[in-house]
Design a protein around this motif. Sequence first.
Motif, PDB file in Angstrom:
ATOM      1  N   ARG A 186       0.717  -1.199   0.018  1.00  0.00           N
ATOM      2  CA  ARG A 186      -0.117   0.096   0.115  1.00  0.00           C
ATOM      3  C   ARG A 186       0.907   1.294  -0.126  1.00  0.00           C
ATOM      4  O   ARG A 186       0.553   2.433  -0.422  1.00  0.00           O
ATOM      5  CB  ARG A 186      -0.936  -0.199   1.185  1.00  0.00           C
ATOM      6  CG  ARG A 186      -2.207   1.017   1.291  1.00  0.00           C
ATOM      7  CD  ARG A 186      -2.926   0.650   2.339  1.00  0.00           C
ATOM      8  NE  ARG A 186      -2.330  -0.051   3.629  1.00  0.00           N
ATOM      9  CZ  ARG A 186      -2.876  -0.464   4.608  1.00  0.00           C
ATOM     10  NH1 ARG A 186      -4.275  -0.699   4.395  1.00  0.00           N
ATOM     11  NH2 ARG A 186      -2.273  -0.921   5.692  1.00  0.00           N
ATOM     12  N   ASP A 187       2.079   1.113   0.554  1.00  0.00           N
ATOM     13  CA  ASP A 187       2.837   2.431   0.547  1.00  0.00           C
ATOM     14  C   ASP A 187       3.695   2.806  -0.435  1.00  0.00           C
ATOM     15  O   ASP A 187       4.735   3.606  -0.637  1.00  0.00           O
ATOM     16  CB  ASP A 187       3.545   2.307   2.001  1.00  0.00           C
ATOM     17  CG  ASP A 187       2.995   2.323   3.131  1.00  0.00           C
ATOM     18  OD1 ASP A 187       1.728   3.074   3.318  1.00  0.00           O
ATOM     19  OD2 ASP A 187       3.467   1.605   4.343  1.00  0.00           O
ATOM     20  N   LEU A 188       3.725   1.827  -1.477  1.00  0.00           N
ATOM     21  CA  LEU A 188       4.376   2.163  -2.752  1.00  0.00           C
ATOM     22  C   LEU A 188       3.620   3.074  -3.815  1.00  0.00           C
ATOM     23  O   LEU A 188       2.738   2.890  -4.327  1.00  0.00           O
ATOM     24  CB  LEU A 188       4.472   0.676  -3.509  1.00  0.00           C
ATOM     25  CG  LEU A 188       5.354  -0.345  -2.864  1.00  0.00           C
ATOM     26  CD1 LEU A 188       5.413  -1.312  -3.679  1.00  0.00           C
ATOM     27  CD2 LEU A 188       6.912   0.100  -2.623  1.00  0.00           C
ATOM     28  N   PRO A 189       4.038   4.479  -3.604  1.00  0.00           N
ATOM     29  CA  PRO A 189       3.328   5.533  -4.089  1.00  0.00           C
ATOM     30  C   PRO A 189       3.101   5.485  -5.600  1.00  0.00           C
ATOM     31  O   PRO A 189       1.966   6.179  -6.086  1.00  0.00           O
ATOM     32  CB  PRO A 189       3.789   6.833  -3.743  1.00  0.00           C
ATOM     33  CG  PRO A 189       5.222   6.275  -3.532  1.00  0.00           C
ATOM     34  CD  PRO A 189       4.934   4.975  -3.089  1.00  0.00           C
ATOM     35  N   LYS A 190       3.858   4.881  -6.454  1.00  0.00           N
ATOM     36  CA  LYS A 190       3.709   5.029  -7.715  1.00  0.00           C
ATOM     37  C   LYS A 190       3.510   3.509  -8.503  1.00  0.00           C
ATOM     38  O   LYS A 190       3.873   3.237  -9.803  1.00  0.00           O
ATOM     39  CB  LYS A 190       5.246   5.588  -8.449  1.00  0.00           C
ATOM     40  CG  LYS A 190       5.168   6.937  -7.995  1.00  0.00           C
ATOM     41  CD  LYS A 190       6.255   7.652  -8.925  1.00  0.00           C
ATOM     42  CE  LYS A 190       6.379   9.192  -8.610  1.00  0.00           C
ATOM     43  NZ  LYS A 190       7.592   9.610  -9.526  1.00  0.00           N
ATOM     44  N   LEU A 191       3.273   2.564  -7.823  1.00  0.00           N
ATOM     45  CA  LEU A 191       2.941   1.276  -8.443  1.00  0.00           C
ATOM     46  C   LEU A 191       2.002   1.192  -9.089  1.00  0.00           C
ATOM     47  O   LEU A 191       0.735   1.606  -8.674  1.00  0.00           O
ATOM     48  CB  LEU A 191       3.003   0.377  -7.098  1.00  0.00           C
ATOM     49  CG  LEU A 191       2.920  -1.158  -7.620  1.00  0.00           C
ATOM     50  CD1 LEU A 191       4.051  -1.552  -8.369  1.00  0.00           C
ATOM     51  CD2 LEU A 191       2.494  -2.048  -6.569  1.00  0.00           C
ATOM     52  N   ARG A 192       2.363   0.922 -10.482  1.00  0.00           N
ATOM     53  CA  ARG A 192       0.860   1.084 -11.337  1.00  0.00           C
ATOM     54  C   ARG A 192       0.725  -0.406 -11.977  1.00  0.00           C
ATOM     55  O   ARG A 192      -0.428  -0.661 -12.407  1.00  0.00           O
ATOM     56  CB  ARG A 192       1.313   1.807 -12.491  1.00  0.00           C
ATOM     57  CG  ARG A 192       1.597   3.461 -12.394  1.00  0.00           C
ATOM     58  CD  ARG A 192       0.444   4.145 -11.956  1.00  0.00           C
ATOM     59  NE  ARG A 192       0.517   5.393 -11.750  1.00  0.00           N
ATOM     60  CZ  ARG A 192       0.562   5.724 -10.131  1.00  0.00           C
ATOM     61  NH1 ARG A 192       0.707   4.901  -9.193  1.00  0.00           N
ATOM     62  NH2 ARG A 192       0.804   7.103  -9.952  1.00  0.00           N
ATOM     63  N   ALA A 193       1.638  -1.360 -12.073  1.00  0.00           N
ATOM     64  CA  ALA A 193       1.401  -2.808 -12.661  1.00  0.00           C
ATOM     65  C   ALA A 193       1.980  -3.722 -11.569  1.00  0.00           C
ATOM     66  O   ALA A 193       3.184  -3.740 -11.228  1.00  0.00           O
ATOM     67  CB  ALA A 193       2.180  -2.934 -13.961  1.00  0.00           C
ATOM     68  N   LEU A 194       1.043  -4.681 -11.303  1.00  0.00           N
ATOM     69  CA  LEU A 194       1.292  -5.743 -10.189  1.00  0.00           C
ATOM     70  C   LEU A 194       1.195  -7.183 -10.931  1.00  0.00           C
ATOM     71  O   LEU A 194      -0.004  -7.230 -11.457  1.00  0.00           O
ATOM     72  CB  LEU A 194       0.710  -5.399  -8.786  1.00  0.00           C
ATOM     73  CG  LEU A 194       0.659  -6.708  -7.992  1.00  0.00           C
ATOM     74  CD1 LEU A 194       2.263  -6.725  -7.452  1.00  0.00           C
ATOM     75  CD2 LEU A 194      -0.049  -6.560  -6.768  1.00  0.00           C
ATOM     76  N   VAL A 195       2.050  -8.010 -11.014  1.00  0.00           N
ATOM     77  CA  VAL A 195       1.853  -9.289 -11.634  1.00  0.00           C
ATOM     78  C   VAL A 195       2.072 -10.294 -10.329  1.00  0.00           C
ATOM     79  O   VAL A 195       3.023 -10.520  -9.878  1.00  0.00           O
ATOM     80  CB  VAL A 195       2.744  -9.619 -12.565  1.00  0.00           C
ATOM     81  CG1 VAL A 195       2.441 -10.947 -13.423  1.00  0.00           C
ATOM     82  CG2 VAL A 195       2.856  -8.555 -13.700  1.00  0.00           C
TER      83      VAL A 195
END
Length: 391
Positions: free
Chosen positions: A315-324
């Motif tokens: 949750r604290d990764l502010p720029k995470l856009r894509a997760l696999v």
Amino acid sequence: MIQGMGAKEGLPSCLHCFHFPAILGQSSRAALFLPQINLPAGRTMSDEDDLDDFEPESEPDQEDLEKEEDEKETEEWEDYKKEGEEFSEEWMPVPLTENMMKEGLSLLCKTGNGLAHAYVKLELKDRDLTDINLLHSYIHLRYVDISENHLTDLSPLNFLTHLLWLKADSNQLRTARLNELPYLQIASFAYNQITDTEGISHPRLRSLDLKGNHIHMVTGLDPQKLNSLHTLELRGNQLGSTLGINLPKLKNLFLAQNLLKKVEGLENLSNLTTLHLRDNQIETLNGFSMEMKSLQYLNLRGNMVNDLGELAKLRDLPKLRALVLLENPITDETDYRQEALVQMAHLERLDKDFYEEEERIEADEIRQRIKEEQEQEAEPEHDLELDQPLV
């Protein structure tokens, strides 16, 4: 005059580079002393300027990376294992010769004071070489491909102090150790028998490829010396830990196909944008922090994450856009896709699919409801505190 070797005083300058095949001369140094060639006029520039103009291959976008993985990873790995079976074979000695140099040299550049020329590109791929000692004389080389040979020793490269680009894949190297090469920017030692990461200290190195080796632990990568390194490829090794990768300038880190059970020691990689952890043994999502403020793409495919609660740790990764997270037990949970978006409102894509607007609206409603419930739970506690007698 065209030169291919010789002692230098200071750094050579380079006017322009031209693609000429190496001309076969009578000299024992393969086209080192040939008639003067008239070249087009242009501005003289130093090695430093030449290096600034040198651009590495452009980085593919994430979807291209995933497609490339899906299509080539299995085939590449099988090829590597087959090659590994051949490593134990005894090879007949095949030293580098002048004739091989004549065939492999190209790309003509001015050197020194501009009155001499040298071929600066050399391709010796798949020549069954076991010895490249002759290279120590060719000090002007900048681009060298010695991949797919049987080399165990790269020490002659220590004399190539103008080297920009090196490919030494698919040999029998046990180490990537070299003296500091001040201009080396791209180096690949993939599919060898390298067991450690010691002795790599090139100050302008941007991209380092060590995939398909036998590295158990990352050691010796000094952030002060590797202050330009932005891409590190360690896929297909035997890493049991992510410790030792303390490289604050790093942007792309590839750690797929190792033996990792957790993420640790990466918390301060504030410039990291891409992190590949596919096909490991990771069960929890500890080890991520707000300091990883640039991380946009995280691939955890083929791991062992099985609890929806782990998603809250991203949750604290502010720029995470894509997760696999494909091929993890967690993907079998009914609310998996929804829970990921509830925990990470900024997430744009989960696995192969982008989120639709309806999914975002629903996730917003769930987040709002959770917030209200938490506030209601906090109110009675607050009232109890007010009722306590003042001492």
